[in-house]
Scaffold this motif. Sequence first.
Motif, PDB file in Angstrom:
ATOM      1  N   VAL A 128      37.681  22.127   9.848  1.00  9.33           N
ATOM      2  CA  VAL A 128      36.652  22.218  10.893  1.00  9.33           C
ATOM      3  C   VAL A 128      37.239  21.797  12.230  1.00  9.33           C
ATOM      4  CG1 VAL A 128      34.516  21.163  11.710  1.00  9.33           C
ATOM      5  CG2 VAL A 128      34.660  21.975   9.362  1.00  9.33           C
TER       6      VAL A 128
ATOM      7  N   SER B 175      39.601  24.387  13.530  1.00 10.13           N
ATOM      8  CA  SER B 175      38.922  25.597  14.012  1.00 10.13           C
ATOM      9  C   SER B 175      38.381  25.376  15.426  1.00 10.13           C
ATOM     10  CB  SER B 175      37.801  26.010  13.062  1.00 10.13           C
ATOM     11  OG  SER B 175      36.812  25.019  13.021  1.00 10.13           O
ATOM     12  N   PHE B 176      37.873  24.157  15.690  1.00 10.57           N
ATOM     13  CA  PHE B 176      37.467  23.846  17.062  1.00 10.57           C
ATOM     14  C   PHE B 176      38.664  23.973  17.998  1.00 10.57           C
ATOM     15  CE2 PHE B 176      33.166  22.746  17.587  1.00 10.57           C
ATOM     16  CZ  PHE B 176      32.690  22.116  16.448  1.00 10.57           C
TER      17      PHE B 176
ATOM     18  N   VAL C   8      39.832  27.615  18.752  1.00 18.81           N
ATOM     19  CA  VAL C   8      39.039  28.301  19.772  1.00 18.81           C
ATOM     20  C   VAL C   8      39.382  27.748  21.151  1.00 18.81           C
ATOM     21  CG1 VAL C   8      36.712  28.748  20.602  1.00 18.81           C
ATOM     22  CG2 VAL C   8      37.174  28.820  18.178  1.00 18.81           C
ATOM     23  N   PHE C   9      39.528  26.422  21.220  1.00 23.42           N
ATOM     24  CA  PHE C   9      39.827  25.791  22.518  1.00 23.42           C
ATOM     25  C   PHE C   9      41.191  26.236  23.030  1.00 23.42           C
ATOM     26  CE2 PHE C   9      39.913  22.830  25.866  1.00 23.42           C
ATOM     27  CZ  PHE C   9      41.112  22.145  25.850  1.00 23.42           C
TER      28      PHE C   9
END
Lengths: 406, 524
Positions: B17, B20-21, B24-25
């Motif tokens: 998790v 995945s943040f 994207v960042f």
Amino acid sequence: MQEKQRILAVFFAAALLRIATSLGFPGIHAVLDQRVELTTASSSFKQLREGLYLYKMGISPFDGGVYHQAPLLLLIFDILQKYCGSIDASSIAINAVYCGLDSLAAWFLVKISQSGKFAGKQKLDGWIIASIYLLNPLVIATNLARSTSVFSNTLIFGAIYFANCSIPLSILCLAAASNLNIYAIYLLPPFIFLWCPTKSVAKCALSAATFAVSMAGFTSIGYFMSDGSLQYLRSTYGTLLFFSDLVPNIGLWWYFFMEIFDFFRPLFTYIFQLYSLIYVLPLTLRLHREPLFAVVTIMGITLISKSYPEVGDLGVYIALLSLYRHIFTNVRYTLLSALVVIHALVLAPNFYHLWIYLGSGNSNFFYAVTLVYAIGIMLILTDTLRATLRIEFDGGEEPRKAVAQI
Amino acid sequence: MALSPEPAEAVSLRRNVVFSFWAVFLFLGLPLWYQTTAIHRTPLPLSKVPKLNALLESGLGLADHSLPIAVNLDSSCVADAGTVAAVNERLGQSLLKSSGDRNPAFTIKVRDKASDEQAHAAVETAYEADCTWTKKTPLPKTRISKTDKISIYIPEDGGNQVDRIVEGLESIFKADILFFNRHRLGSVEDAPGSILVKGSPYSEQVHFSFTLLVAYGQDSEQSLASRTDSVLDSQTQKSWRSQISALVSSLENSELSRYLSSITYDSDIGFQYISKSDADMLAGSTVTADQLSSLMDSFELQPVTFKSEDSAEVGFFQFIYLLLPDSEKTTRSRPMSFTIANWGGVILSPALEIASATKIFEKQIDKLLSPVSFILTDPTTGSTSTLRPMRHEFARIATITNLRAASDTLSALSHLVTSLKEMAVPQTVRDLFDSSFFEWRESVAVLHGRRRGAYNKVSEQLSLRRAAAAARVAKKAVFEKNMMLNMFVPFQHKVAVYLPLLGPGLVPLFISLKRVLKERRNQQ
């Protein structure tokens, strides 16, 4: 049988309420269509009719900033007008369509609640779930305003329902919903987990590919309607993504974009869009055992973070939350969040009226209310998410002691 | 109660998790942030801009500055050899070069002391009488030929003769065409009976103001008090207006149209009386031709008298300077006196000979649209003469005006870009800059006769058009929308925006990453 009768009674009452209001107050559609809380540039029925008129005249409705909705809607209403005559907001055909859509959505909800997903868990009766959707004032107002978001909401419910029984139909429904409302595409990752419970890579890839093909198929409708041009994408999805139509609404975008320097405009646009996108994958991964709840949570996040939100989206979110009766015992801030949202919804039209019509307020009044509204939604989101994770942590058991609720 | 250790699956899930943040960042957020906030400064060839000014200053339309000169001192003058040498040296440093062994092209005669009013450089041409250049009637010459002789009058009080001589010569040779231009292309607004004549798209607007003064005979019984603002009856006014309109239309089709883009007749013609005194005015006395003439004399203007077809004499005055209602010259004027604009004219008609006056008017406007005529008076002899510069100087003047405007604008752009280091400079500005520079060079090339052979009527138009394009495009470059809207945002402002926008999101990202890395280290 009693259950079935109650459900039918709720459906009948809801339909009667909608039709009676429409026939008794024919002007109510135009009045509600003007409300910025109920309709936006991406869902206004008046704009749809203008776009349809231009389309029938042979003029591209996507030029000139009049029409920002999906070409699929133009096709649907064009066919409707051909066979049913008038598509006035209070006409019989439109009444039937909108009542039917709401009823279909409620039926999908009831069937979802009766599916195996919620077997063994506390749940509300079907007629209560139907009532929560059909008799919700927000949903009724959105329906009477003839907002075209009713179409995409119904399709999303259909996609969830068909995920249990017919995956191709579910994919088709989600593709159609994404075509009508681009933010529905955020639901693809959790839906992939719904379509492939075993999480087989091959099956997931196949589902995603099928979705992509369906999406392309629906998008091509616009391509052929625009005489082989993809210019319409700028007017439809471009407006939603780049926030070209700067109009006040119940969302958080418009005030920022009124105030910021042009230098920062592209940055803010991308950051705001990224803000709703960034949660999709992590939520899907974290809630991989509850993909439906991931769908609900993502819908709640897009409810406040999208460029043109409406209060009808809140009605849909509440209806989906009603499926999760078993988490209500873990929810702490029920009263607080409910009051915050209700206050915001009551004050919003008043402050808008003060600002626009009376001139004794200003945009800060209305924007403050939208901020309060967003805070209320976030309270609900975080609370329900926390409750779900807590139940998961406890191994799916009820809490050992009563949770103090505010 | 001790908590049971977290299952590995939960730790792995949390790690996924967090990553995945971060994915994207890092892969979406950072590139987008850079793309949307990077300042794109297209390089501009700013080194070319000073060269433009240098080319203009080198006398594009002015006289040949490098002609040798000699100073012949009049026997009566007070200048001595030392003064002559000092003059030569000073002039050599400024514009002119000393003759050395070459035959002088200019002969400077330092004449007798003159009155203070005449103590400026004068221009004397081989074929015209001596003229005096005074403060009130400046006579700049646009082009000085080899046959020119220059006379300089030294003031009575002497002063620094060297300075006077040099100042006079510099004034002549630096006689800026704009100076000439400024006095010729001034504008007057709200003048009665003005006809707005718009210059060609490449030159400034020119306003012409004409007032019809009609003298009535002694035996006229009409009084002012009985008249409204319109002096003449409506039928005469209508006739006058229709003739003016016809004239305006004919001007559009005439040879003069190359200087004019449109001629519009935008206001009513006002007719006013001038009388000797306010009392007379208010009492409504009549005005005679003599009274009008004397008023014209008070303005020190020389009338040109024409004989119309029916032998009536019509006087026509040309002015070259502006008289304002509150200026010294018009203190004697009445509340209903008129403002005479430069390029204006007053037609005196002894009688209501509108047809004759119109014909004269038509001829005069033709002359006025040509370069102005200077009426020169020799203070010593009292004779007058007319100096008429070449007709094509009008286009040349306009060309040079535009070239100067273009180079000034490009200089301003250069200064703007170099001083504001954080200002975005889009590619469109570069394209406009290049375009303006190209037009500038082409216009100058035509002026120098390097295109299309000699400088003739066709080339003057071409040069004018290119110069105007250069000025127009240069202005567009400075006010380019994307550059102006994104003026510049200092770094401090950017930090003030980024911190509250990105900070609240980055803090949990970093904390969660820290925790994940710590768990990984513990695991290992």
